[in-house]
Design a protein around this motif. Structure first.
Motif, PDB file in Angstrom:
ATOM      1  N   TRP A  86      31.154  41.275  27.904  1.00 50.76           N
ATOM      2  CA  TRP A  86      31.048  39.844  27.602  1.00 50.76           C
ATOM      3  C   TRP A  86      30.033  39.594  26.487  1.00 50.76           C
ATOM      4  CZ3 TRP A  86      29.312  35.515  31.532  1.00 50.76           C
ATOM      5  CH2 TRP A  86      29.575  34.257  30.966  1.00 50.76           C
ATOM      6  N   LYS A  87      28.891  40.258  26.545  1.00 54.26           N
ATOM      7  CA  LYS A  87      27.886  40.069  25.495  1.00 54.26           C
ATOM      8  C   LYS A  87      28.436  40.433  24.118  1.00 54.26           C
ATOM      9  CE  LYS A  87      23.637  40.683  28.193  1.00 54.26           C
ATOM     10  NZ  LYS A  87      22.408  41.474  28.360  1.00 54.26           N
ATOM     11  N   ASN A  88      29.154  41.541  24.056  1.00 51.61           N
ATOM     12  CA  ASN A  88      29.709  41.965  22.770  1.00 51.61           C
ATOM     13  C   ASN A  88      30.793  41.017  22.274  1.00 51.61           C
ATOM     14  OD1 ASN A  88      28.056  44.226  22.397  1.00 51.61           O
ATOM     15  ND2 ASN A  88      29.387  45.534  23.613  1.00 51.61           N
ATOM     16  N   LEU A  89      31.628  40.535  23.169  1.00 53.89           N
ATOM     17  CA  LEU A  89      32.663  39.572  22.774  1.00 53.89           C
ATOM     18  C   LEU A  89      32.038  38.284  22.258  1.00 53.89           C
ATOM     19  CD1 LEU A  89      35.288  39.899  25.665  1.00 53.89           C
ATOM     20  CD2 LEU A  89      35.626  40.545  23.282  1.00 53.89           C
ATOM     21  N   ALA A  90      31.035  37.776  22.995  1.00 55.77           N
ATOM     22  CA  ALA A  90      30.432  36.493  22.618  1.00 55.77           C
ATOM     23  C   ALA A  90      29.753  36.557  21.262  1.00 55.77           C
ATOM     24  CB  ALA A  90      29.435  36.071  23.698  1.00 55.77           C
ATOM     25  N   ARG A  91      29.305  37.738  20.866  1.00 52.54           N
ATOM     26  CA  ARG A  91      28.675  37.888  19.544  1.00 52.54           C
ATOM     27  C   ARG A  91      29.702  37.877  18.412  1.00 52.54           C
ATOM     28  NH1 ARG A  91      24.502  41.233  22.152  1.00 52.54           N
ATOM     29  NH2 ARG A  91      25.897  43.029  22.180  1.00 52.54           N
ATOM     30  N   LYS A  92      30.952  38.178  18.751  1.00 48.75           N
ATOM     31  CA  LYS A  92      31.955  38.362  17.689  1.00 48.75           C
ATOM     32  C   LYS A  92      32.808  37.131  17.421  1.00 48.75           C
ATOM     33  CE  LYS A  92      32.442  43.360  18.189  1.00 48.75           C
ATOM     34  NZ  LYS A  92      33.348  44.495  18.454  1.00 48.75           N
ATOM     35  N   ALA A  93      32.852  36.205  18.385  1.00 46.29           N
ATOM     36  CA  ALA A  93      33.736  35.059  18.205  1.00 46.29           C
ATOM     37  C   ALA A  93      33.140  33.830  18.882  1.00 46.29           C
ATOM     38  CB  ALA A  93      35.117  35.362  18.790  1.00 46.29           C
ATOM     39  N   PRO A  94      33.347  32.663  18.294  1.00 44.16           N
ATOM     40  CA  PRO A  94      32.847  31.433  18.922  1.00 44.16           C
ATOM     41  C   PRO A  94      33.696  31.073  20.145  1.00 44.16           C
ATOM     42  CG  PRO A  94      34.168  30.903  16.994  1.00 44.16           C
ATOM     43  CD  PRO A  94      34.052  32.404  17.025  1.00 44.16           C
ATOM     44  N   GLY A  95      33.115  30.272  21.022  1.00 46.72           N
ATOM     45  CA  GLY A  95      33.874  29.743  22.149  1.00 46.72           C
ATOM     46  C   GLY A  95      34.048  30.695  23.312  1.00 46.72           C
ATOM     47  N   LEU A  96      33.298  31.803  23.332  1.00 46.43           N
ATOM     48  CA  LEU A  96      33.438  32.778  24.416  1.00 46.43           C
ATOM     49  C   LEU A  96      32.244  32.768  25.371  1.00 46.43           C
ATOM     50  CD1 LEU A  96      35.080  35.812  22.571  1.00 46.43           C
ATOM     51  CD2 LEU A  96      36.157  33.910  23.783  1.00 46.43           C
ATOM     52  N   GLY A  97      31.497  31.669  25.343  1.00 46.34           N
ATOM     53  CA  GLY A  97      30.450  31.493  26.328  1.00 46.34           C
ATOM     54  C   GLY A  97      29.138  32.152  25.967  1.00 46.34           C
ATOM     55  N   ARG A  98      28.197  32.043  26.905  1.00 44.08           N
ATOM     56  CA  ARG A  98      26.848  32.578  26.695  1.00 44.08           C
ATOM     57  C   ARG A  98      26.429  33.356  27.935  1.00 44.08           C
ATOM     58  NH1 ARG A  98      21.324  30.812  26.862  1.00 44.08           N
ATOM     59  NH2 ARG A  98      21.930  28.955  28.040  1.00 44.08           N
ATOM     60  N   PRO A  99      26.704  34.658  27.968  1.00 37.83           N
ATOM     61  CA  PRO A  99      26.432  35.440  29.179  1.00 37.83           C
ATOM     62  C   PRO A  99      24.970  35.436  29.594  1.00 37.83           C
ATOM     63  CG  PRO A  99      27.015  36.867  27.318  1.00 37.83           C
ATOM     64  CD  PRO A  99      27.346  35.474  26.917  1.00 37.83           C
ATOM     65  N   GLU A 100      24.052  35.316  28.623  1.00 39.73           N
ATOM     66  CA  GLU A 100      22.626  35.358  28.960  1.00 39.73           C
ATOM     67  C   GLU A 100      22.215  34.207  29.870  1.00 39.73           C
ATOM     68  OE1 GLU A 100      23.889  35.715  25.959  1.00 39.73           O
ATOM     69  OE2 GLU A 100      23.326  37.752  25.347  1.00 39.73           O
ATOM     70  N   ALA A 101      22.990  33.132  29.891  1.00 39.38           N
ATOM     71  CA  ALA A 101      22.678  32.020  30.789  1.00 39.38           C
ATOM     72  C   ALA A 101      22.810  32.437  32.249  1.00 39.38           C
ATOM     73  CB  ALA A 101      23.615  30.838  30.508  1.00 39.38           C
ATOM     74  N   PHE A 102      23.561  33.500  32.510  1.00 37.27           N
ATOM     75  CA  PHE A 102      23.842  33.916  33.881  1.00 37.27           C
ATOM     76  C   PHE A 102      23.185  35.249  34.249  1.00 37.27           C
ATOM     77  CE2 PHE A 102      27.317  31.381  32.159  1.00 37.27           C
ATOM     78  CZ  PHE A 102      27.323  30.321  33.052  1.00 37.27           C
TER      79      PHE A 102
END
Length: 528
Positions: free
Chosen positions: A304-320
């Protein structure tokens, strides 16, 4: 013809297994065209049940179901034959069991003097009622990132109601007020019976044996391929220019220490599980406290962290996954080679075997709760061997009887604390001699309840996504509640139906407030 002919599914929790069932049952995909990639050596994710009578049984958690709320789960399990009686479905098996064994807790709350409290007295004053009604009426956007303790007063948080509600659903005072509001609305029908848990439905065995194993057997019979020991850590998107499209192209994995890649062609789709509430859990034993892992090592968070860095709209895993001290708690499973403790508990509470639901020690500095399940709770559990499951929400305060925090306590020390709370000190030596305790530390178990911005959880099918959907507890499904099996299954339905163009409606979310009888009964309960 469906838009996709093959599917890669990352993870094998209940959401992923349900997605595979739905691809076959509702989207017409042949099972041999579905590949499930799982980091662990076993399927099931959080729905686990393992161990043996000698080393001790382990369940990290216990699931409580309701007839009204779990419509998507029952829909899927209506298609899965049970292991014990293949002529009936898993849903039919669960229904039959609950017709025989009715949940009814006679000892929902126990105080420091070992007295069973009158839990039907919720303890509300007028201010408490006004605060709760205001919470239910407040729009989610207005609540924003507020914590429960910012919305509800100290008096409310000391009531019998809150002691029962938070330990039924595992809320901490610092968790999201938005998630509490959703729970209050989603489980409104449970308010008049929160003190007995009379609306709870359980499975005869643990959920791994009752739900996961039949689903896996059904999927294998349909040709689905499981690839265990496969850790998916990253993914690449195709270059689609400035179109705003997101097309998944490559999955990057690690298997046996070596890199493995999966390429997605034009007829391939993927369903990716994001995050994991049981990631990096660690077991202790009778003489060793479980380790607390503070930095995510699990592939579901890495992906999830790697996906969120590559594209917008994929959330913020660090919040969880970035607030371990706010999301951790610890469970424990007792394996008893004598019925003495359970017989004493039944005599104390008046609960018939398997009907008692949660017992919470309201004054416990660990906020400890226990459940006595129906026996046997594990497949092939020998006669004369019994189990009990429990957990504590507050891990950094010293015990009432053990001079350690729960996080520091060994299995036998947790057992000692428990028997003191029950007032059974006279049998402590005998129980310790015949009981094995396996404590489990889970860093992210209630991370779904963290205070969050609306965009921190991505949609099941993100904006612009053309060939992939997201699964699990960290996607956004309006009005539904995380930390439930239903949430994962509902997400799988939205993902499969949306990707595959299935012309079927996802079962609607149950709204108890729209039922006049439920709404009136709940209002009477709240208003006392």
């Amino acid at each position: 013809m469906p838009p996709f002919q093959q599917a890669l599914i990352v993870g094998s929790g209940i959401g992923a297994l349900s997605a595979a069932v739905l691809l076959i049952r509702d989207a017409g995909m042949h099972g041999s065209r579905i590949r499930i990639l799982e980091e662990l050596p076993l399927p099931g994710g959080a729905l686990d049940g393992a161990g043996n009578a000698r080393q001790g049984y382990v369940t990290r958690g216990g699931r409580m179901f309701t007839d009204e709320t779990y419509t998507c789960l029952w829909n899927v399990l209506d298609s899965i034959p049970s292991l014990g009686t293949p002529s009936r479905t898993v849903h039919e098996e669960v229904r039959a069991f609950n017709q025989q064994v009715h949940s009814h807790a006679n000892a929902r709350l126990i105080d420091r003097h070992h007295r069973i409290l009158d839990a039907s007295d919720l303890g509300f004053d007028l201010q408490d009622r006004l605060e709760l009604m205001r919470l239910l009426a407040m729009p989610e956007r207005a609540l924003g990132t507020k914590r429960i303790e910012e919305w509800l007063s100290p008096h409310f948080l000391d009531t019998n109601f809150w002691a029962m509600w938070r330990t039924t659903f595992a809320f901490q005072n610092w968790h999201s007020a938005v998630e509490l509001k959703r729970y209050m609305l989603r489980f409104l029908q449970e308010l008049p019976r929160i003190h007995t848990l009379g609306g709870v439905r359980r499975t005869e065995l643990n959920q791994y044996d009752t739900i996961v194993r039949p689903m896996v057997r059904w999927l294998l019979a349909h040709g689905v391929l499981f690839e265990f020991g496969t850790r998916v850590v990253d993914a690449d998107f195709a270059d689609t220019g400035a179109s705003g499209e997101l097309r998944l192209q490559t999955l990057h994995c690690v298997r046996d220490g070596r890199p493995v890649t999966y390429e997605l062609g034009p007829q391939d789709c993927a369903l990716l599980t994001l995050g994991s509430m049981t990631a990096d859990s660690r077991n202790g034993d009778d003489h060793q406290a479980p380790e607390l892992v503070r930095e995510p090592r699990d592939g579901a968070w890495t992906l999830w962290k790697n996906l969120a860095r590559k594209a917008p709209g994929l959330g913020r895993p660090e919040a969880f996954c970035g607030h371990v001290d706010e999301s951790k708690w610890e469970s424990f499973t007792l394996t008893m080679r004598s019925p003495a403790l359970l017989e004493r508990i039944q005599a104390f509470t008046g609960n018939a075997p398997g009907t008692g639901g949660l017992m919470t020690f309201k004054d416990s500095s660990w906020l400890m709760s226990i459940v006595v399940p129906h026996a046997p709770h594990f497949d092939a559990q020998p006669e004369g061997v019994f189990t009990l499951w429990g957990y504590g929400l507050l891990l950094e305060t010293r015990g009432n009887y053990i001079d350690r925090t729960m996080a520091q306590a060994t299995g036998q020390e947790i057992l000692t604390e428990l028997l003191h709370h029950l007032g059974f000190e006279d049998m402590l030596d005998d129980v310790r001699r015949t009981t094995t305790v396996v404590p489990v530390m889970m860093p992210y178990i209630t991370s779904e309840f963290e205070c969050r911005a609306y965009s921190d959880r991505p949609p099941v099918i993100p904006h612009g996504a053309k060939n992939f959907a997201l699964l699990g507890q960290y996607v956004e499904i309006a009005e539904d509640v995380v930390f439930t099996v239903e949430y994962s299954v509902r997400g799988a339905m939205h993902g499969v139906y949306g990707l595959m163009g299935v012309d079927k409606q996802v079962p609607p979310i149950y709204h108890g407030i729209a039922d006049p009888k439920v709404a009136l009964a709940s209002l009477r309960t709240l208003m006392g």
